[in-house]
Design an enzyme around this catalytic site. Structure first.
Site, PDB file in Angstrom:
ATOM      1  N   HIS A 135       0.989  -1.358   0.089  1.00 52.08           N
ATOM      2  CA  HIS A 135       0.001   0.040   0.087  1.00 52.08           C
ATOM      3  C   HIS A 135       0.857   1.269  -0.086  1.00 52.08           C
ATOM      4  O   HIS A 135       1.565   1.363   0.851  1.00 52.08           O
ATOM      5  CB  HIS A 135      -0.946   0.208   1.243  1.00 52.08           C
ATOM      6  CG  HIS A 135      -1.837  -1.095   1.112  1.00 52.08           C
ATOM      7  ND1 HIS A 135      -2.253  -1.922   2.247  1.00 52.08           N
ATOM      8  CD2 HIS A 135      -2.657  -1.625   0.054  1.00 52.08           C
ATOM      9  CE1 HIS A 135      -3.287  -2.625   2.104  1.00 52.08           C
ATOM     10  NE2 HIS A 135      -3.578  -2.685   0.817  1.00 52.08           N
ATOM     11  N   GLU A 138       1.812   3.801   3.119  1.00 51.51           N
ATOM     12  CA  GLU A 138       2.357   3.219   4.487  1.00 51.51           C
ATOM     13  C   GLU A 138       3.892   3.302   4.330  1.00 51.51           C
ATOM     14  O   GLU A 138       4.718   2.271   4.253  1.00 51.51           O
ATOM     15  CB  GLU A 138       1.800   1.896   4.342  1.00 51.51           C
ATOM     16  CG  GLU A 138       0.180   1.749   4.645  1.00 51.51           C
ATOM     17  CD  GLU A 138      -0.445   0.403   4.437  1.00 51.51           C
ATOM     18  OE1 GLU A 138       0.360  -0.644   4.426  1.00 51.51           O
ATOM     19  OE2 GLU A 138      -1.549   0.273   4.462  1.00 51.51           O
ATOM     20  N   ARG A 193      -3.397   4.768  -1.930  1.00 53.33           N
ATOM     21  CA  ARG A 193      -3.171   3.489  -1.467  1.00 53.33           C
ATOM     22  C   ARG A 193      -2.748   2.382  -2.541  1.00 53.33           C
ATOM     23  O   ARG A 193      -2.010   1.337  -2.239  1.00 53.33           O
ATOM     24  CB  ARG A 193      -4.428   2.942  -0.792  1.00 53.33           C
ATOM     25  CG  ARG A 193      -4.648   1.571  -0.305  1.00 53.33           C
ATOM     26  CD  ARG A 193      -5.845   1.467   0.372  1.00 53.33           C
ATOM     27  NE  ARG A 193      -6.178  -0.031   0.701  1.00 53.33           N
ATOM     28  CZ  ARG A 193      -6.093  -0.638   1.846  1.00 53.33           C
ATOM     29  NH1 ARG A 193      -5.506  -0.083   2.704  1.00 53.33           N
ATOM     30  NH2 ARG A 193      -6.580  -1.803   1.835  1.00 53.33           N
ATOM     31  N   HIS A 263       3.032  -3.512   6.821  1.00 50.64           N
ATOM     32  CA  HIS A 263       2.009  -2.530   6.399  1.00 50.64           C
ATOM     33  C   HIS A 263       1.830  -1.511   7.670  1.00 50.64           C
ATOM     34  O   HIS A 263       2.582  -1.811   8.622  1.00 50.64           O
ATOM     35  CB  HIS A 263       0.704  -3.209   6.337  1.00 50.64           C
ATOM     36  CG  HIS A 263       0.533  -4.106   5.536  1.00 50.64           C
ATOM     37  ND1 HIS A 263      -0.077  -3.988   4.121  1.00 50.64           N
ATOM     38  CD2 HIS A 263       1.005  -5.631   4.971  1.00 50.64           C
ATOM     39  CE1 HIS A 263      -0.156  -5.031   3.305  1.00 50.64           C
ATOM     40  NE2 HIS A 263       0.513  -5.820   3.961  1.00 50.64           N
ATOM     41  N   GLU A 337       1.362  -5.181  11.078  1.00 53.18           N
ATOM     42  CA  GLU A 337       0.858  -3.812  11.122  1.00 53.18           C
ATOM     43  C   GLU A 337       1.687  -2.656  12.036  1.00 53.18           C
ATOM     44  O   GLU A 337       1.549  -2.841  13.067  1.00 53.18           O
ATOM     45  CB  GLU A 337      -0.739  -3.637  11.389  1.00 53.18           C
ATOM     46  CG  GLU A 337      -1.595  -4.299  10.281  1.00 53.18           C
ATOM     47  CD  GLU A 337      -1.894  -3.604   9.274  1.00 53.18           C
ATOM     48  OE1 GLU A 337      -1.545  -2.248   8.993  1.00 53.18           O
ATOM     49  OE2 GLU A 337      -2.372  -4.173   8.310  1.00 53.18           O
TER      50      GLU A 337
END
Length: 376
Positions: A135, A138, A193, A263, A337
């Site tokens: 993405h 990020e 994104r 991410h 994440e």
């Protein structure tokens, strides 16, 4: 109301009683805030001037100590061009440990570069795949992939764990998966994104590269509408980037024992399944690897990561790279994440690159060393 949902990624994932992060244009706040008050929805303004926050990161590039490559600064965000120059430099300078190659071309024709890291100690070695920047917005992802390579090269001589890792394994590291999107997030839209492929019918660009994999494709948690942020694409592997990486992983699936994707943001360590609520066959081994990795990560700065199956820990999403890797025989598939939990969101300040990468490094080393031990 033009609302860009940051967390969760799609309105279908919003749950009563839980928080959601959204970005709205300045002129929209005048109608949105009274609406929220009227509906008794409590809200907090986390960043009051996004433009200023963006310019702090990307604005005056000249003063951002752009030194020579040998003094590359790992504590700032880098453009795609800088990252590619850095990869070429490492390929030339550390030819005993680094081999750079391309797995294909992006939609806009950019090479999809991967670094193969490790000692050529024996003909066949197990491997770990790592990708960052699926993405585009990020940015902490690509920063971590670069940090990992730096740490590996700098501590190889002095750290017995790192030496063991690079002697017994290969690491395939893709610092920027979604090259077109990442470039676009620097030049046009910081919060882009998706990929940058064109959709003729809707005049919308891009597909969510983490909904485009051939595993329960375009089911729950993915959108069929080309203008949505979680658009799954016209068919699985429609995106050349996804197709190229899938092809590479398929070709090397006997060798690759772990798939790690990075991410932002939520501070979580996720493992399969993402597309359904079910327990994976090798749950005990994967769960213990995650538990230990999260504890290792916390030991650096006390930052606590939640961990667990992606479907129940984050939300259900279909067509993800992690599920696909697992379904294709890679026993350890994880999605990180990274920081934070929403205060800065996608605009994690550069001063937090170092602590974020330092703690994540501990988790990744922990998972890697777990791989080298037999788990039953």
């Amino acid at each position: 109301l033009q609302v860009d949902l940051w967390q969760p990624s799609s309105p279908s994932h919003m749950v009563e009683g839980s928080a959601a992060d959204a970005r709205v244009p300045w002129n929209v706040t005048r109608s949105l805030l009274p609406y929220l008050r009227q509906a008794n929805i409590p809200y907090t303004i986390l960043i009051s001037d996004l433009q200023e926050a963006i310019e702090n990161q990307t604005g005056a590039r000249s003063h951002r100590n752009r030194r020579s490559l040998s003094e590359y600064n790992y504590e700032v965000y880098h453009t795609l061009e800088e990252i590619e120059d850095w990869m070429h430099y490492l390929n030339r300078t550390y030819s005993d440990l680094v081999h750079m190659f391309s797995v294909g071309k992006s939609y806009e024709g950019r090479p999809l570069y991967v670094l193969k890291l490790g000692k050529r100690s024996r003909p066949y070695k197990k491997a770990v795949w790592m990708d960052c920047g699926i993405h585009a917005r990020e940015w902490i992802g690509p920063a971590f992939c670069q940090w990992f390579v730096k740490e590996a090269l700098q501590t190889y001589q002095t750290d017995p764990d790192m030496r063991k890792m690079l002697t017994q394994l290969y690491f395939y590291i893709m610092p920027v998966f979604n090259v077109d999107g990442y470039h676009f997030s620097w030049t046009n839209d910081r919060f882009w994104r998706k990929t940058r492929s064109k959709n003729m019918r809707f005049h919308c660009h891009g597909v969510d590269a983490n909904r485009n994999w051939k595993v329960k494709w375009c089911d729950e948690g993915a959108s069929l509408h080309p203008c949505d942020d979680t658009y799954c694409g016209p068919f699985p592997e429609s995106e050349p980037e996804v197709k190229a990486v899938a092809h590479f992983l398929r070709k090397h699936r006997k060798q690759i024992k772990a798939y790690l994707s990075f991410h932002a943001y939520a501070q979580m360590l996720l493992y399969p399944y993402s597309y359904k609520y079910a327990t994976i066959p090798n749950f005990n081994c994967v769960e213990s690897a995650a538990y230990n990795a999260v504890n290792a990560l916390q030991s650096a700065y006390g930052v606590r990561y939640r961990y667990g199956p992606a479907s129940s820990t984050l939300y259900v999403s279909s067509g993800s790279s992690m599920d696909w890797a697992y379904k294709n025989g890679i026993p350890y598939a994880f999605a990180f994440e990274l920081r934070d939990t929403g205060h800065f969101g996608f605009l994690l300040p550069e001063m937090l690159i170092k602590p974020t990468c330092t703690e994540t490094m501990l988790a990744v080393k922990n998972i890697t060393l777990h791989l080298l031990k037999k788990c039953h």
